[in-house]
Design a protein around this motif. Structure first.
Motif, mmCIF file in Angstrom:
data_model
loop_
_atom_site.group_PDB
_atom_site.id
_atom_site.type_symbol
_atom_site.label_atom_id
_atom_site.label_comp_id
_atom_site.label_asym_id
_atom_site.label_seq_id
_atom_site.Cartn_x
_atom_site.Cartn_y
_atom_site.Cartn_z
ATOM 1 N N ILE A 261 0.838 -1.202 0.000
ATOM 2 C CA ILE A 261 0.000 0.000 0.000
ATOM 3 C C ILE A 261 0.872 1.252 0.000
ATOM 4 O O ILE A 261 0.616 2.214 -0.730
ATOM 5 N N SER A 262 1.935 1.229 0.813
ATOM 6 C CA SER A 262 2.845 2.370 0.873
ATOM 7 C C SER A 262 3.516 2.609 -0.478
ATOM 8 O O SER A 262 3.624 3.756 -0.940
ATOM 9 N N GLU A 263 3.941 1.525 -1.127
ATOM 10 C CA GLU A 263 4.586 1.652 -2.434
ATOM 11 C C GLU A 263 3.632 2.241 -3.470
ATOM 12 O O GLU A 263 4.015 3.130 -4.269
ATOM 13 N N LEU A 264 2.401 1.771 -3.465
ATOM 14 C CA LEU A 264 1.422 2.257 -4.449
ATOM 15 C C LEU A 264 1.091 3.724 -4.203
ATOM 16 O O LEU A 264 0.960 4.511 -5.149
ATOM 17 N N ALA A 265 0.936 4.094 -2.939
ATOM 18 C CA ALA A 265 0.638 5.495 -2.623
ATOM 19 C C ALA A 265 1.796 6.399 -3.033
ATOM 20 O O ALA A 265 1.588 7.480 -3.619
ATOM 21 N N PHE A 266 3.015 5.952 -2.758
ATOM 22 C CA PHE A 266 4.189 6.738 -3.129
ATOM 23 C C PHE A 266 4.269 6.909 -4.651
ATOM 24 O O PHE A 266 4.539 8.014 -5.155
ATOM 25 N N GLY A 267 4.033 5.808 -5.369
ATOM 26 C CA GLY A 267 4.096 5.867 -6.824
ATOM 27 C C GLY A 267 3.050 6.786 -7.423
ATOM 28 O O GLY A 267 3.264 7.377 -8.493
ATOM 29 N N ALA A 268 1.911 6.914 -6.725
ATOM 30 C CA ALA A 268 0.835 7.787 -7.234
ATOM 31 C C ALA A 268 0.925 9.192 -6.673
ATOM 32 O O ALA A 268 0.078 10.044 -6.984
ATOM 33 N N GLY A 269 1.941 9.454 -5.849
ATOM 34 C CA GLY A 269 2.107 10.778 -5.271
ATOM 35 C C GLY A 269 1.046 11.124 -4.239
ATOM 36 O O GLY A 269 0.682 12.293 -4.081
ATOM 37 N N ILE A 270 0.551 10.106 -3.532
ATOM 38 C CA ILE A 270 -0.510 10.317 -2.547
ATOM 39 C C ILE A 270 0.099 10.283 -1.141
ATOM 40 O O ILE A 270 0.801 9.326 -0.768
ATOM 41 N N LEU A 271 -0.161 11.297 -0.352
ATOM 42 C CA LEU A 271 0.341 11.399 1.009
ATOM 43 C C LEU A 271 -0.487 10.507 1.938
ATOM 44 O O LEU A 271 -1.712 10.477 1.853
ATOM 45 N N LEU A 272 0.207 9.792 2.825
ATOM 46 C CA LEU A 272 -0.468 8.955 3.834
ATOM 47 C C LEU A 272 -0.303 9.590 5.203
ATOM 48 O O LEU A 272 0.797 9.978 5.591
ATOM 49 N N HIS A 273 -1.405 9.663 5.948
ATOM 50 C CA HIS A 273 -1.354 10.149 7.325
ATOM 51 C C HIS A 273 -1.340 9.001 8.327
ATOM 52 O O HIS A 273 -0.888 9.167 9.453
ATOM 53 N N GLN A 274 -1.833 7.838 7.916
ATOM 54 C CA GLN A 274 -1.855 6.669 8.806
ATOM 55 C C GLN A 274 -1.835 5.415 7.965
ATOM 56 O O GLN A 274 -2.493 5.330 6.920
ATOM 57 N N LEU A 275 -1.071 4.421 8.444
ATOM 58 C CA LEU A 275 -0.982 3.134 7.765
ATOM 59 C C LEU A 275 -0.819 2.075 8.860
ATOM 60 O O LEU A 275 0.273 1.893 9.396
ATOM 61 N N THR A 276 -1.905 1.370 9.206
ATOM 62 C CA THR A 276 -1.902 0.483 10.370
ATOM 63 C C THR A 276 -2.443 -0.889 10.020
ATOM 64 O O THR A 276 -3.646 -1.059 9.778
ATOM 65 N N PRO A 277 -1.576 -1.939 9.999
ATOM 66 C CA PRO A 277 -2.088 -3.311 9.855
ATOM 67 C C PRO A 277 -2.892 -3.677 11.101
ATOM 68 O O PRO A 277 -2.461 -3.406 12.224
ATOM 69 N N ARG A 278 -4.058 -4.278 10.919
ATOM 70 C CA ARG A 278 -4.909 -4.636 12.044
ATOM 71 C C ARG A 278 -5.145 -6.140 12.026
ATOM 72 O O ARG A 278 -5.732 -6.677 11.083
ATOM 73 N N SER A 279 -4.661 -6.813 13.092
ATOM 74 C CA SER A 279 -4.841 -8.255 13.206
ATOM 75 C C SER A 279 -6.153 -8.557 13.893
ATOM 76 O O SER A 279 -6.710 -7.740 14.632
ATOM 77 N N ALA A 280 -6.636 -9.749 13.672
ATOM 78 C CA ALA A 280 -7.823 -10.205 14.389
ATOM 79 C C ALA A 280 -7.476 -10.404 15.859
ATOM 80 O O ALA A 280 -6.342 -10.701 16.215
ATOM 81 N N SER A 281 -8.453 -10.224 16.715
ATOM 82 C CA SER A 281 -8.258 -10.543 18.126
ATOM 83 C C SER A 281 -8.221 -12.056 18.285
ATOM 84 O O SER A 281 -8.609 -12.812 17.380
ATOM 85 N N LEU A 282 -7.761 -12.518 19.446
ATOM 86 C CA LEU A 282 -7.773 -13.950 19.717
ATOM 87 C C LEU A 282 -9.199 -14.493 19.623
ATOM 88 O O LEU A 282 -9.421 -15.585 19.104
ATOM 89 N N GLU A 283 -10.160 -13.710 20.091
ATOM 90 C CA GLU A 283 -11.552 -14.156 20.027
ATOM 91 C C GLU A 283 -12.006 -14.326 18.583
ATOM 92 O O GLU A 283 -12.658 -15.319 18.238
ATOM 93 N N ASP A 284 -11.659 -13.376 17.722
ATOM 94 C CA ASP A 284 -12.028 -13.481 16.310
ATOM 95 C C ASP A 284 -11.430 -14.739 15.684
ATOM 96 O O ASP A 284 -12.107 -15.482 14.969
ATOM 97 N N ALA A 285 -10.139 -14.951 15.939
ATOM 98 C CA ALA A 285 -9.457 -16.117 15.370
ATOM 99 C C ALA A 285 -10.060 -17.406 15.895
ATOM 100 O O ALA A 285 -10.296 -18.363 15.143
ATOM 101 N N TYR A 286 -10.325 -17.433 17.202
ATOM 102 C CA TYR A 286 -10.897 -18.630 17.834
ATOM 103 C C TYR A 286 -12.262 -18.963 17.239
ATOM 104 O O TYR A 286 -12.544 -20.110 16.895
ATOM 105 N N LEU A 287 -13.120 -17.957 17.106
ATOM 106 C CA LEU A 287 -14.460 -18.195 16.586
ATOM 107 C C LEU A 287 -14.423 -18.689 15.144
ATOM 108 O O LEU A 287 -15.219 -19.548 14.748
ATOM 109 N N GLU A 288 -13.497 -18.158 14.364
ATOM 110 C CA GLU A 288 -13.383 -18.625 12.989
ATOM 111 C C GLU A 288 -12.875 -20.058 12.936
ATOM 112 O O GLU A 288 -13.366 -20.882 12.166
ATOM 113 N N LEU A 289 -11.906 -20.383 13.787
ATOM 114 C CA LEU A 289 -11.342 -21.729 13.811
ATOM 115 C C LEU A 289 -12.354 -22.775 14.245
ATOM 116 O O LEU A 289 -12.364 -23.896 13.738
#
Length: 303
Positions: A261-289
């Motif tokens: 995402i950072s590479e694509l934004a840079f290539g398009a000349g788009i400024l990023l103010h926030q870039l945050t990977p968000r993992s599932a909680s243990l509860e989310d992972a457990y329920l899916e499993l």
């Protein structure tokens, strides 16, 4: 160390545990997770020799629990906090256990103080709350200063202070190099307590991994903020991403990781103010499993 090898347990036509294998090593708190009926309690009972396996075996430090000459010095367990004679005092209950394994009265006093029951040592257990009985059960598990500990739902009935205490106790025991296996239905608590998790469903092992690996495996999205969200969304969707716009602004991006995402934004000349990977909680992972392993599901519950 606890070793479960191809463990199977049947009760008549009901298959409670199905060729289950795993190892619980010292130095970690290992969470034992699964829906009701998954086989957790049956497995723990088999480890302690309370249920005989239909096939396979469960070993503690390379041998069956029943063959230990001083079992409380090797293994401590809390499976049922209510399994106490209500007419006995807390001290007398522990003293009976202590005498069976050559443990002195001083150790009884010490563990009662350790679990916060020193002030009620002479009170009868019948008058104890569920939380107090849990503390007494934990005291019994600690009585022989064992190197292997098993706890089945140890936070039941505990108040917030008690939950924090048992969490810190289990982690400190693991830090001392002991083997700690704990079952729980409280995913938020396991996320704070356990280093590793074993997830079972319908008597079979689903996953054996660390908390961090499990949460990363079920990563949800990457959250992005930019002064030009609309153009950034167009660029990302052209790369194959699925982009959603949350009500509070920004973009929720699925299908691309943060570096791309950072590479694509840079290539398009788009400024990023926030870039945050968000993992599932243990509860989310457990329920899916465990979604396909849930035995009892309320009407209208999400699948």
């Amino acid at each position: 160390m606890i070793e479960v090898r191809e463990l199977t347990k049947r009760y008549g036509s009901a298959l409670a545990v199905d060729r289950l294998s795993f190892t619980v090593k010292p130095g970690h708190v290992t969470g034992f997770l699964g829906p009701n009926g998954a086989g957790k309690s049956t497995t723990m009972r088999a480890v302690l020799g309370l249920d005989a396996p239909t096939s396979g075996e469960a070993l503690i430090n390379g041998r069956h629990y029943a063959r230990s000459p001083h079992p409380m010095h090797e293994v401590g367990a809390l499976l049922d906090a209510g399994a106490v004679h209500g007419g006995r005092t807390a001290a007398n209950h522990l003293l009976c256990l202590a005498r069976s394994n050559g443990i002195g009265r001083a150790r009884v006093t010490a563990v009662l103080e350790q679990v916060g029951l020193g002030g009620v040592a002479r009170k009868r257990v019948a008058g104890f709350s569920l939380g107090m009985k849990q503390r007494l059960g934990i005291a019994a598990a600690l009585l022989g200063d064992p190197e292997v500990l098993l706890f089945d739902e140890p936070v039941n009935g505990l108040d917030p202070e008690g939950i924090r205490w048992i969490r810190e106790l289990m982690r400190s025991l693991a830090d001392e190099g002991r083997t700690v296996l704990v079952s729980s239905h409280l995913m938020s608590e396991m996320a704070l307590t356990a280093h590793r998790v074993l997830v079972v469903g319908r008597g079979r092992l689903i996953v054996d991994t660390t908390i961090e690996e499990l949460e990363q495996r079920y990563r949800r999205d990457v959250f992005v903020r930019s002064p030009d969200d609309r153009e950034l969304a167009r660029v990302l969707e052209a790369e194959g991403a699925r982009v959603e716009t949350p009500p509070d602004g920004g973009l929720s991006v699925h299908g691309l990781d943060a570096p791309r995402i950072s590479e694509l934004a840079f290539g398009a000349g788009i400024l990023l103010h926030q870039l945050t990977p968000r993992s599932a909680s243990l509860e989310d992972a457990y329920l899916e499993l465990t979604d396909e392993s849930v035995e009892y599901r309320a009407e209208g519950a999400a699948r």
